[in-house]
Structure formats: C-alpha cells, structure tokens
Design a protein around this motif. Structure first.
Motif, PDB file in Angstrom:
ATOM      1  N   GLN A 167      11.307 -11.977  33.004  1.00  0.00           N
ATOM      2  CA  GLN A 167      12.270 -12.684  33.861  1.00  0.00           C
ATOM      3  C   GLN A 167      13.503 -12.852  32.999  1.00  0.00           C
ATOM      4  N   MET A 169      16.863 -14.185  32.860  1.00  0.00           N
ATOM      5  CA  MET A 169      17.846 -15.079  33.479  1.00  0.00           C
ATOM      6  C   MET A 169      18.791 -15.659  32.435  1.00  0.00           C
ATOM      7  N   THR A 170      18.211 -16.236  31.363  1.00  0.00           N
ATOM      8  CA  THR A 170      19.027 -16.982  30.400  1.00  0.00           C
ATOM      9  C   THR A 170      20.007 -16.060  29.658  1.00  0.00           C
ATOM     10  N   GLY A 175      21.075 -21.301  30.409  1.00  0.00           N
ATOM     11  CA  GLY A 175      19.737 -21.025  30.912  1.00  0.00           C
ATOM     12  C   GLY A 175      19.443 -21.910  32.115  1.00  0.00           C
ATOM     13  N   SER A 176      19.682 -23.226  31.956  1.00  0.00           N
ATOM     14  CA  SER A 176      19.521 -24.127  33.106  1.00  0.00           C
ATOM     15  C   SER A 176      20.606 -23.811  34.129  1.00  0.00           C
ATOM     16  N   PHE A 201      17.286 -14.604  26.012  1.00  0.00           N
ATOM     17  CA  PHE A 201      15.858 -14.894  25.791  1.00  0.00           C
ATOM     18  C   PHE A 201      15.054 -13.961  26.694  1.00  0.00           C
ATOM     19  N   SER A 203      11.203 -12.946  26.995  1.00  0.00           N
ATOM     20  CA  SER A 203       9.890 -13.164  26.392  1.00  0.00           C
ATOM     21  C   SER A 203       8.888 -12.082  26.735  1.00  0.00           C
ATOM     22  N   TRP A 419      11.105 -24.490  28.295  1.00  0.00           N
ATOM     23  CA  TRP A 419      11.325 -23.326  29.172  1.00  0.00           C
ATOM     24  C   TRP A 419      10.834 -23.617  30.589  1.00  0.00           C
ATOM     25  N   ILE A 422      13.960 -27.320  32.038  1.00  0.00           N
ATOM     26  CA  ILE A 422      13.890 -28.358  31.008  1.00  0.00           C
ATOM     27  C   ILE A 422      13.745 -29.733  31.698  1.00  0.00           C
TER      28      ILE A 422
END
Ligand code: FAD
Length: 546
Positions: A167, A169-170, A175-176, A201, A203, A419, A422
């Motif tokens: 995913q 996104m950040t 990120g938020s 980021f 992962s 993650w 938050i």
C-alpha cells in the motif's frame, strides 16, 4: 558454577490460550469450530518452534543489494528465515483465504489464525494485512478485470501462485495527510498509465503488487483529486526497472520487515476505479489493515504476558517466587485484565467485519463497525506499548537485554500506534463516526452484550461512563476546537466501555459452566476505571506550549 537463572518458557500459544478457546467455543457452530483446530494447532506449533529457534540463533535483518558485481542495478533483498517460510505457511493454513471464504464467521476464523501466527511471523503479517486490504478494496471497487487478475493470486492457497500486495500512500510530505501527495500518473495516448514519484514508506517492497495513490496529470489539488492505482512490480523473476528501491529504512522495531523508500520512474499502473476520490476507494483496505493491527497488538500483549507469567514462577526474590509476592502478582493480574479487554474488543471487530461483509449484520452493526474499528486500533496500539513495557520490567534487568528476545517485544509494539492511522488521527476519525449514529449504535450493542450480565456494579459503571461521554459530546459539540482536543480521551473512554461490556458477556457465558476467571477479569478491568475523558482547556494548553 554459581546460580543460573532459568529463562521463561513459552507455553503453546494455541493449546494454552483460554481466551481464544472460550471465544471460538462461544461463537462458532460445532462443526466449524472443529474444522479450525488443525490449522490453529499447526500455527501454535510454528510459533513455539520460532520462539525456540530465535533463542538459539543470531537475529538477522533483511539486506538490500542495489548493484551486482558488473554494475547492473539489481535491488535484491535477502529476507529472514521466517519471511522465506511465510508464503508456504500462510497459504497452507489459508490465513488470508479464510477471511474471504463465504459466511459470517470467515473473518473470525481468519483472525484467530493471524493472532496465533503474528509474533512468530516477524511482521510478515504486515504485507499480509495489506494484501488482505487490497483484495477487499478491489472487490469493493467492482472492477471486474482487476478482480479476475489480482484476487486469484492474493487469495491463493498455492504458494507458487501467491502474491503479496503493498500500500503506497505515505510520501515525504505526509502520511496521515496525503492531500499534497506529489506522485503523478501520466498517460501517453491510449497507452498504460505510468506513475512517477517517490513513496517514503513501502513495507511490502518484496511484494508482487501494490495499491498506490497518485494524482492524474492535470487533475486539481487536494485529496479528492487523488486516484487509486493498481501496480505490478515484477517482470517474471525480475523487478520492473521502473521501480527503484532507494534504501531500506533503519527502524526502531519491526526490523525483519523490509520497509523501503522507493522511486517510481514510469511504473505501469491501472486505475482501480474512477480517476479521483482515491482516498475514499482505499478506505475498505484501511478498515481491514486496522483490524489486523488491533489483533496483532493483542497478540503481542498475549506473548509478553505469557512469558512474564511463566518467569514469575521461575524467579525467586526475597525468599519466594515472584508470583507469590503480592505486589508482583497484582501487577501481572492488572496486565491480564487489560489484555482480556483488548482481546475482546479486537475480536469483536473481526466478527463484525465478517457479519457486515456477508450480509449477516443487524441494523446497527455497520455503524457500530465504523466506530469500533478506529477505536479498537487506537486503544489496543497504545495498550500494547504499555503492557510490553510493563512485561519487560517484570523481568528486571534481564528484560532490558537483547538476547533474551524481550526488548524486541517493546520495540515492535511501538509501531502499532503509528502506522495504519496514528492515534490522534484515528481519534478524529472516531469523531466522524460519532457524528452520525455511532453513539446510539454503541448503546444498542452494549445493551445486547449486557443482556445476561449479573455484575450490577460493572453495568452501572458502563452506563454512567457512556452517559458522561454523551454529555461531553453535547457540551463540546458546537466548539470544534474543544471537540478535537478531547477526541483522544473520548475514544479511550468509549473503547473501554465497549471492552467492559464485552467482558461482561463472556463472563456471563463462562459462569454457566462454573468458570469464574472471566468475571474476575471484568471486575479488575472496571476497577481500573472506564472514564478517560479529558477536560480540554485551550488557555492552559497555550500557556504550556508557549
Ligand atoms: C514501520 C513503518 C512501516 C510503514 N509502512 C508503510 C507502508 O507500507 N505504506 C504506507 O503508505 N505508509 C507506511 N508507513 C507510514 C505510516 O503509515 C505513517 O508514518 C503514518 O500514517 C503517520 O504519518 P506521518 O508519518 O506523515 O506522520 P504525521 O501525520 O506527520 O504525524 C505527526 C504527529 O502529528 C499528529 N497529527 C497529525 N495530524 C493531526 C491532526 N489533524 N490532529 C492532531 N494531531 C495530528 C499525529 O498524531 C502525530 O503525532 C509506515 C510507517 C512505519 C513506521
């Protein structure tokens, strides 16, 4: 040789887990319950083997090699043993596939597996969660071509066909808050869309696919103009050259999980739905990954408490085993009660998700799920850090020493609040859920959970705290700043009320067969207080930060 302390032994995570047994016995029809046993026992065996293996070997981290000896860009990542075992193990035991099987119990059966596997997986569960989320978001999009292309891989029970999805996104800028995301999607005529930009980021960088947010070229500013794209990362055995891994992050915890900074240099991409409102399209994915987060946080608490409790029987201080020292026993029992509340809430969300997805939900339950998902994620995330810290302390100095395997529990736990939303951001999200029918839905649910309760004091505490939460909402309703300032306290309060009512339901069920432990967990949990409402005082806040 002088005195040698015996280390903690890990009890079998499935055979010794009273809470999971009681939950599954209460909820599942007999034949489904029996069918689950072999997978859960095998995952428990794996977890015990992995704990033993870790205690006998040196810890490794993934290693990125960017160039080969002849100057070719290769971006090869070597993974740890648990990660190499991940595809085989999870497809054999249908960890993901179980959640997408038909029937209202599918998610419960999936998350029972996740709970037992998580700690041993070394956060292989992180990309599994994102793959589960991607499958859910793609299904929700109704995009038939993508459903046909991706889902047979994501939900495969064959390791050779199985794909992981990330995913993306950040970005550096947020990120938020992704509204200023800089990744651009361009299209040449009728050719494929291609993504250009940097994701900060990633992962699941070893995965074969990802869902990515990007701004179609020429689209406006802000959140609504972002679109959601599906990408594939591999060309046969080689990573596509348009995906460049800049480096692996050096992290506090989750060190076996390769989290990368990446560049997209024209990576082909397919829109998941319309070319806007990508954040809305990714929401089904986030609901699923938040549920994973809550269940994994609870799994870390279970591991920490199991080890701490065992150690307390082996370690002597001041002439008796720690477990016989009244204050140490009190400390462990306090942890146990909090864990049981968190367990009850996380698994209630898992069940609700299954009921809502399979059309088996009661009228208020979709609204309830919308509220409880962020509450469960944010509360269990914070609690995992607290309980893992307390567990380390219960080992004294040994809890601070790396090769006991204990510090890793605390370092890993610190990721849960960060993650997948938050704490503050999810607290604000729960306000949005409350703005609708969230609180009435919670009250209906709590009444149902308490219907066979015989602990009047607990019921009174829950009712009084829900009334206080409603009054708090009424008081700050018109004042946005004070509503936001109090959102975290409100979220913790509602999470604790829900957890207490769920403990009461389990206690009433268990009491029928003479089992008194769950009643003790309820009393202890309620005695810690349910009300965490904060009185916001903007004047003092300003003074303190000035
Ligand atoms: C190990 C790890 C792996 C990750 N993997 C991925 C991945 O695979 N894909 C991916 O897309 N992302 C990933 N992330 C990124 C993660 O999702 C973000 O870091 C997270 O969402 C927070 O965003 P941020 O870093 O921009 O923090 P910020 O949003 O800048 O937060 C900073 C602080 O501000 C607070 N805050 C922000 N907004 C508000 C507000 N409105 N009101 C009150 N407080 C606020 C937050 O609570 C926080 O305390 C990963 C992160 C970690 C640590």
């Amino acid at each position: 040789m002088g005195f040698l302390q015996e280390g903690p032994q890990l009890a079998h995570p499935w055979h010794s887990d009273r809470w999971l047994h009681a939950l599954l016995d209460r909820v599942l029809p007999t034949e489904r319950r029996a069918a689950l046993d072999a997978d859960l026992a095998a995952l428990g065996d794996y977890a015990q083997m992995a704990w033993q293996r870790a205690s006998e070997s040196t810890r490794r981290k993934p290693v990125l090699t960017q160039w080969d000896a002849w100057g070719r860009r290769v971006d090869r990542i070597e993974l740890t043993t648990a990660w190499l075992e991940g595809p085989q193990l999870t497809t054999r035991h249908a960890v993901l596939a179980a959640g997408h099987a038909p029937g209202e119990y599918a998610r419960l059966e999936e998350f029972a597996r996740v709970y037992l596997y998580h700690v041993a997986s070394e956060f292989y569960t992180c990309p599994l969660a994102m793959t589960d989320g991607a499958a859910t978001a793609i299904k929700a999009s109704g995009n038939a071509a993508l459903i046909e292309r991706a889902l047979p891989h994501f939900l495969s029970r064959d390791p050779a066909r199985f794909w992981l999805s990330g995913q993306w996104m950040t970005e550096n800028i947020g990120g938020s808050d992704v509204s200023h995301s800089e990744t651009v999607a361009r299209r040449d005529g009728d050719g494929p869309w291609r993504l250009h930009g940097r994701k900060w980021f990633s992962s699941a960088v070893v995965g074969e696919a990802a869902l990515a947010l990007a701004r179609p070229e020429g689209a406006g500013e802000g959140n609504a103009a972002l679109a959601l794209f599906y990408v594939e990362t591999m060309d046969g055995q080689r990573r596509k050259p348009e995906l460049i891994i800049d480096r692996l992050k050096d992290k506090l915890g989750t060190q076996e999980l390769p989290t990368a900074e990446i560049h997209l240099d024209g990576l082909p991409a397919w829109p998941v739905g319309e070319l806007a409102h990508g954040v809305r399209q990714v929401a089904p994915m986030l609901n699923v990954t938040r549920t994973w987060n809550a269940v994994c946080a609870v799994a870390s608490m279970a591991r920490a408490i199991s080890l701490a409790r065992d150690y307390a029987t082996r370690r002597q201080a001041f002439g008796r085993p720690l477990i016989e020292q009244p204050l140490h026993a009190q400390t462990l029992a306090d942890m146990q009660a909090e864990f049981e509340g968190a367990f009850a809430l996380a698994f209630e969300v898992a069940q609700l998700l299954g009921r809502v997805e399979n059309g088996a939900a009661a009228a208020h339950e979709a609204t309830l799920l919308r509220l409880l998902t962020p509450l469960a994620k944010l509360w269990t995330g914070k609690l995992a850090v607290k309980l893992c810290s307390e567990a380390l302390e219960s080992f004294g100095g040994a809890g601070y020493i790396e090769d006991t395997g204990l510090p890793q529990l605390l370092r890993d736990a610190q990721v849960y609040p960060i993650w997948e939303g938050i704490t503050n951001v999810l607290s604000l999200d729960s306000l949005r859920a409350l703005a609708g029918e969230g609180l009435p839905a919670l009250r209906v649910a709590v009444d149902g959970w308490l219907s066979s309760n015989d602990d009047a004091a607990a019921a009174a505490a829950i009712a009084a705290t829900l009334d206080a939460a409603a009054a708090h909402l009424d008081r700050s309703g018109a004042d946005r700043a004070s509503l936001e300032a109090g959102a975290r306290g409100l979220a913790f309060t509602l999470a604790r009320c829900a957890a207490a009512a769920l403990l009461a339901r389990q206690a009433a069920w268990s009491a029928r067969s003479g089992e008194r432990r769950p009643g003790a967990a309820l009393r202890r949990f309620v005695s810690h207080g349910l009300n965490r409402l904060m009185v916001s005082d903007a004047g003092d806040t300003g003074l303190l930060l000035g």
